[in-house]
Design a protein around this motif. Sequence first.
Motif, PDB file in Angstrom:
ATOM      1  N   LYS A 149     -15.120   3.281 -17.382  1.00  0.00           N
ATOM      2  CA  LYS A 149     -15.124   4.688 -17.580  1.00  0.00           C
ATOM      3  C   LYS A 149     -14.354   5.421 -17.226  1.00  0.00           C
ATOM      4  O   LYS A 149     -14.946   5.256 -15.570  1.00  0.00           O
ATOM      5  N   CYS A 150     -13.595   5.788 -17.336  1.00  0.00           N
ATOM      6  CA  CYS A 150     -12.824   7.075 -16.438  1.00  0.00           C
ATOM      7  C   CYS A 150     -12.395   8.905 -16.497  1.00  0.00           C
ATOM      8  O   CYS A 150     -12.610   8.270 -18.432  1.00  0.00           O
ATOM      9  N   ILE A 195      -8.407  -0.585 -14.331  1.00  0.00           N
ATOM     10  CA  ILE A 195      -8.904  -0.623 -12.513  1.00  0.00           C
ATOM     11  C   ILE A 195      -9.329  -1.738 -11.949  1.00  0.00           C
ATOM     12  O   ILE A 195      -9.696  -2.641 -12.200  1.00  0.00           O
ATOM     13  N   LEU A 196      -8.033  -1.587 -11.291  1.00  0.00           N
ATOM     14  CA  LEU A 196      -8.696  -2.995 -10.129  1.00  0.00           C
ATOM     15  C   LEU A 196      -9.261  -3.075  -9.473  1.00  0.00           C
ATOM     16  O   LEU A 196     -10.137  -2.288  -8.510  1.00  0.00           O
ATOM     17  N   VAL A 197     -10.239  -3.915  -9.332  1.00  0.00           N
ATOM     18  CA  VAL A 197     -11.503  -4.755  -9.077  1.00  0.00           C
ATOM     19  C   VAL A 197     -11.525  -5.974  -8.508  1.00  0.00           C
ATOM     20  O   VAL A 197     -11.515  -7.121  -8.326  1.00  0.00           O
ATOM     21  N   ASN A 198     -11.382  -6.169  -7.205  1.00  0.00           N
ATOM     22  CA  ASN A 198     -11.438  -7.401  -6.460  1.00  0.00           C
ATOM     23  C   ASN A 198     -10.357  -7.740  -6.590  1.00  0.00           C
ATOM     24  O   ASN A 198     -10.640  -9.532  -6.940  1.00  0.00           O
ATOM     25  N   ARG A 239     -11.889   5.989  -6.756  1.00  0.00           N
ATOM     26  CA  ARG A 239     -11.032   4.992  -7.210  1.00  0.00           C
ATOM     27  C   ARG A 239     -10.180   5.920  -8.434  1.00  0.00           C
ATOM     28  O   ARG A 239     -10.846   6.937  -9.391  1.00  0.00           O
ATOM     29  N   SER A 240      -8.930   6.050  -8.908  1.00  0.00           N
ATOM     30  CA  SER A 240      -8.069   6.671  -9.788  1.00  0.00           C
ATOM     31  C   SER A 240      -6.920   5.831 -10.808  1.00  0.00           C
ATOM     32  O   SER A 240      -6.505   4.481  -9.771  1.00  0.00           O
TER      33      SER A 240
END
Length: 96
Positions: free
Chosen positions: A61-62, A51-54, A18-19
Amino acid sequence: MNLQDITEDILLKEPNVRSVDFEHEWYFVASDMNKRFMGAFNNVPGLPLPILVNGNRELLKCISFHDIQQQINFLAGKSDFERHINTALNFNPKKK
């Protein structure tokens, strides 16, 4: 895929990484990078970014592509054995 073959475009097309675009720079989810590349980015500093999760936004952490490139260059100077030992022991020679 070899670490030396990684480009920003390849990572952006990688379905398992994911980005997010943050201030005109691409960042990649550190846990995704570590799963895909056997922990090679465990010790790379990162930023918590949404970050979009579900369907929900979570701070994950990116790491920036610039930091990914620096880690690849650092690892390229080491033997395969040394890289695997450092990864297995979670050793970061930069933090002596």
